[in-house]
Motif scaffolding. Structure first.
Motif, PDB file in Angstrom:
ATOM      1  N   THR A 118     -36.284  35.186  22.760  1.00 24.14           N
ATOM      2  CA  THR A 118     -35.777  35.450  21.237  1.00 24.14           C
ATOM      3  C   THR A 118     -34.585  36.224  21.358  1.00 24.14           C
ATOM      4  O   THR A 118     -33.552  35.881  20.692  1.00 24.14           O
ATOM      5  CB  THR A 118     -36.842  36.312  20.649  1.00 24.14           C
ATOM      6  N   TYR A 119     -34.143  37.355  22.184  1.00 28.08           N
ATOM      7  CA  TYR A 119     -32.991  38.011  22.042  1.00 28.08           C
ATOM      8  C   TYR A 119     -31.718  37.206  22.680  1.00 28.08           C
ATOM      9  O   TYR A 119     -30.717  37.310  22.378  1.00 28.08           O
ATOM     10  CB  TYR A 119     -33.296  39.443  22.764  1.00 28.08           C
ATOM     11  N   TRP A 120     -32.158  36.353  23.659  1.00 31.03           N
ATOM     12  CA  TRP A 120     -31.043  35.460  24.188  1.00 31.03           C
ATOM     13  C   TRP A 120     -30.501  34.764  23.177  1.00 31.03           C
ATOM     14  O   TRP A 120     -29.359  34.519  22.963  1.00 31.03           O
ATOM     15  CB  TRP A 120     -31.683  34.685  25.246  1.00 31.03           C
ATOM     16  N   SER A 121     -31.364  34.120  22.305  1.00 33.34           N
ATOM     17  CA  SER A 121     -31.006  33.248  20.909  1.00 33.34           C
ATOM     18  C   SER A 121     -30.246  33.776  20.024  1.00 33.34           C
ATOM     19  O   SER A 121     -29.242  33.521  19.452  1.00 33.34           O
ATOM     20  CB  SER A 121     -32.359  32.538  20.528  1.00 33.34           C
ATOM     21  N   LEU A 122     -30.699  35.317  19.968  1.00 28.64           N
ATOM     22  CA  LEU A 122     -30.026  35.949  18.545  1.00 28.64           C
ATOM     23  C   LEU A 122     -28.686  36.503  19.113  1.00 28.64           C
ATOM     24  O   LEU A 122     -27.944  36.457  18.337  1.00 28.64           O
ATOM     25  CB  LEU A 122     -30.805  37.478  18.496  1.00 28.64           C
ATOM     26  N   ILE A 123     -28.580  36.810  20.478  1.00 32.75           N
ATOM     27  CA  ILE A 123     -27.173  37.210  21.183  1.00 32.75           C
ATOM     28  C   ILE A 123     -26.512  35.975  21.015  1.00 32.75           C
ATOM     29  O   ILE A 123     -25.268  36.130  20.493  1.00 32.75           O
ATOM     30  CB  ILE A 123     -27.324  37.781  22.506  1.00 32.75           C
ATOM     31  N   ARG A 124     -26.828  34.831  21.263  1.00 33.40           N
ATOM     32  CA  ARG A 124     -25.978  33.510  21.485  1.00 33.40           C
ATOM     33  C   ARG A 124     -25.560  33.284  20.085  1.00 33.40           C
ATOM     34  O   ARG A 124     -24.179  32.820  19.676  1.00 33.40           O
ATOM     35  CB  ARG A 124     -26.632  32.524  21.919  1.00 33.40           C
ATOM     36  N   ASN A 125     -26.217  33.465  18.797  1.00 35.24           N
ATOM     37  CA  ASN A 125     -25.996  33.434  17.743  1.00 35.24           C
ATOM     38  C   ASN A 125     -24.966  34.142  16.938  1.00 35.24           C
ATOM     39  O   ASN A 125     -24.106  33.945  16.121  1.00 35.24           O
ATOM     40  CB  ASN A 125     -27.129  33.202  16.605  1.00 35.24           C
ATOM     41  N   MET A 126     -25.036  35.358  17.638  1.00 36.15           N
ATOM     42  CA  MET A 126     -23.910  36.476  17.202  1.00 36.15           C
ATOM     43  C   MET A 126     -22.734  35.955  17.764  1.00 36.15           C
ATOM     44  O   MET A 126     -21.665  35.853  16.928  1.00 36.15           O
ATOM     45  CB  MET A 126     -24.324  37.834  17.675  1.00 36.15           C
ATOM     46  N   VAL A 127     -22.729  35.581  19.123  1.00 35.33           N
ATOM     47  CA  VAL A 127     -21.298  34.982  19.440  1.00 35.33           C
ATOM     48  C   VAL A 127     -20.795  34.011  18.826  1.00 35.33           C
ATOM     49  O   VAL A 127     -19.661  33.645  18.449  1.00 35.33           O
ATOM     50  CB  VAL A 127     -21.551  34.753  21.032  1.00 35.33           C
ATOM     51  N   GLN A 128     -21.608  32.999  18.657  1.00 34.79           N
ATOM     52  CA  GLN A 128     -21.162  31.723  17.725  1.00 34.79           C
ATOM     53  C   GLN A 128     -20.823  31.972  16.300  1.00 34.79           C
ATOM     54  O   GLN A 128     -19.964  31.559  15.732  1.00 34.79           O
ATOM     55  CB  GLN A 128     -22.317  30.645  17.765  1.00 34.79           C
ATOM     56  N   GLY A 129     -21.410  33.019  15.689  1.00 33.17           N
ATOM     57  CA  GLY A 129     -21.036  33.407  14.336  1.00 33.17           C
ATOM     58  C   GLY A 129     -19.668  33.833  14.406  1.00 33.17           C
ATOM     59  O   GLY A 129     -19.090  33.760  13.157  1.00 33.17           O
ATOM     60  N   VAL A 130     -19.453  34.677  15.218  1.00 33.26           N
ATOM     61  CA  VAL A 130     -18.078  35.369  15.069  1.00 33.26           C
ATOM     62  C   VAL A 130     -16.932  34.571  15.276  1.00 33.26           C
ATOM     63  O   VAL A 130     -15.872  34.792  15.101  1.00 33.26           O
ATOM     64  CB  VAL A 130     -18.034  36.726  16.004  1.00 33.26           C
ATOM     65  N   THR A 131     -17.334  33.329  16.297  1.00 33.43           N
ATOM     66  CA  THR A 131     -16.170  32.327  16.463  1.00 33.43           C
ATOM     67  C   THR A 131     -15.840  31.466  15.457  1.00 33.43           C
ATOM     68  O   THR A 131     -14.829  31.276  14.775  1.00 33.43           O
ATOM     69  CB  THR A 131     -16.335  31.984  17.863  1.00 33.43           C
ATOM     70  N   THR A 132     -17.030  30.548  15.291  1.00 30.41           N
ATOM     71  CA  THR A 132     -17.037  29.497  14.527  1.00 30.41           C
ATOM     72  C   THR A 132     -17.866  29.590  12.901  1.00 30.41           C
ATOM     73  O   THR A 132     -17.506  28.987  12.186  1.00 30.41           O
ATOM     74  CB  THR A 132     -17.630  28.130  15.027  1.00 30.41           C
ATOM     75  N   GLY A 133     -18.856  30.357  13.014  1.00 33.33           N
ATOM     76  CA  GLY A 133     -19.468  30.727  11.764  1.00 33.33           C
ATOM     77  C   GLY A 133     -20.595  29.707  11.640  1.00 33.33           C
ATOM     78  O   GLY A 133     -20.625  28.710  12.287  1.00 33.33           O
ATOM     79  N   PHE A 134     -21.322  29.903  10.327  1.00 29.95           N
ATOM     80  CA  PHE A 134     -22.434  29.026  10.346  1.00 29.95           C
ATOM     81  C   PHE A 134     -22.357  28.505   8.853  1.00 29.95           C
ATOM     82  O   PHE A 134     -21.738  29.303   7.825  1.00 29.95           O
ATOM     83  CB  PHE A 134     -23.906  29.642  10.304  1.00 29.95           C
ATOM     84  N   GLU A 135     -22.722  27.110   8.682  1.00 30.41           N
ATOM     85  CA  GLU A 135     -22.780  26.704   7.088  1.00 30.41           C
ATOM     86  C   GLU A 135     -23.815  25.934   6.875  1.00 30.41           C
ATOM     87  O   GLU A 135     -24.517  25.043   7.609  1.00 30.41           O
ATOM     88  CB  GLU A 135     -21.378  25.743   7.333  1.00 30.41           C
ATOM     89  N   LYS A 136     -24.377  25.888   5.591  1.00 32.38           N
ATOM     90  CA  LYS A 136     -25.324  25.109   4.952  1.00 32.38           C
ATOM     91  C   LYS A 136     -24.715  24.606   3.959  1.00 32.38           C
ATOM     92  O   LYS A 136     -24.311  25.055   2.825  1.00 32.38           O
ATOM     93  CB  LYS A 136     -26.447  25.953   4.700  1.00 32.38           C
ATOM     94  N   GLN A 137     -25.213  23.064   3.757  1.00 32.26           N
ATOM     95  CA  GLN A 137     -24.881  22.421   2.378  1.00 32.26           C
ATOM     96  C   GLN A 137     -26.199  22.011   1.806  1.00 32.26           C
ATOM     97  O   GLN A 137     -26.908  21.555   2.355  1.00 32.26           O
ATOM     98  CB  GLN A 137     -24.026  21.180   3.058  1.00 32.26           C
ATOM     99  N   LEU A 138     -26.043  22.245   0.433  1.00 29.33           N
ATOM    100  CA  LEU A 138     -27.155  21.910  -0.537  1.00 29.33           C
ATOM    101  C   LEU A 138     -26.656  20.853  -1.550  1.00 29.33           C
ATOM    102  O   LEU A 138     -25.307  20.897  -1.693  1.00 29.33           O
ATOM    103  CB  LEU A 138     -27.668  23.132  -1.204  1.00 29.33           C
ATOM    104  N   GLU A 139     -27.254  19.796  -1.919  1.00 29.62           N
ATOM    105  CA  GLU A 139     -27.050  19.014  -2.875  1.00 29.62           C
ATOM    106  C   GLU A 139     -27.864  19.043  -3.930  1.00 29.62           C
ATOM    107  O   GLU A 139     -29.117  19.359  -3.824  1.00 29.62           O
ATOM    108  CB  GLU A 139     -27.171  17.631  -2.257  1.00 29.62           C
TER     109      GLU A 139
END
Length: 184
Positions: free
Chosen positions: A74-95
């Motif tokens: 769990t914490y491996w995934s959370l830390i990986r998401n932190m690294v990805q978040g500060v470099t590329t960010g996250f996006e969700k599209q709704l219609e």
């Protein structure tokens, strides 16, 4: 040991990682994220890699080993998401689907008109931005994956898709199965 825990998390260029006690701070071009982790997990920083280990010293009973594996993954995934978040960010599209249904970004707030007598005004949390490139498309962006997903789910909950008519708010890549209505 967790399958994910065996792999290191690679740190891209331009990202700084600091570990102080049970707290990890990740700084990148998009912002800064901080998270604390329990004593069941050890996080080590190598030059450009982060390793997440189980803390075997925290084991009191033999049955706790399985719990340690879950914390490690769990914490491996959370830390990986932190690294990805500060470099590329996250996006969700709704219609938004429906006659007269629309969304409009007003500064920092989002105004939805989805069939109620009044418009619904939502304010996103910090580090989350909302864009409306078209009246029927909402784009939620941010650096923290959990906040982006939670706010997108909050928007969607105001008018979930009706399976008989197909009207409502859905994720852009979501597949809705339409049901056949009553026949006379």
């Amino acid at each position: 040991m967790s399958k994910l825990g065996k792999k290191p998390i690679l740190i891209p260029k331009g990202v700084q990682v600091q570990i102080e006690g049970n707290t990890i701070t990740v700084k990148g071009p998009k912002g800064t994220l901080t998270r604390s982790f329990p004593e069941f997990v050890k996080v080590n920083l190598d030059e450009d890699k982060i390793y997440v280990y189980q803390n075997d010293a925290a084991i009191v009973r033999k049955s706790q080993r399985k719990i340690l594996r879950t914390y490690q993954g769990t914490y491996w995934s959370l830390i990986r998401n932190m690294v990805q978040g500060v470099t590329t960010g996250f996006e969700k599209q709704l219609e938004i689907v429906g006659v007269g249904y629309r969304a409009q970004a007003q500064g920092n707030k989002l105004s939805l008109q989805v069939g109620y007598t009044h418009p619904i005004v939502l304010e996103p949390p910090t580090n989350v931005t909302v864009e409306t490139p078209a009246p029927n498309i909402i784009v939620v962006k941010g650096i923290e994956k959990q906040q982006v997903g939670q706010f997108a789910a909050q928007i969607r909950s105001w008018r979930e898709v009706n399976v008989y008519t197909g009207k409502g708010i859905k994720y852009k890549d979501e597949l809705i199965r339409h049901k056949e209505g009553k026949k006379k």
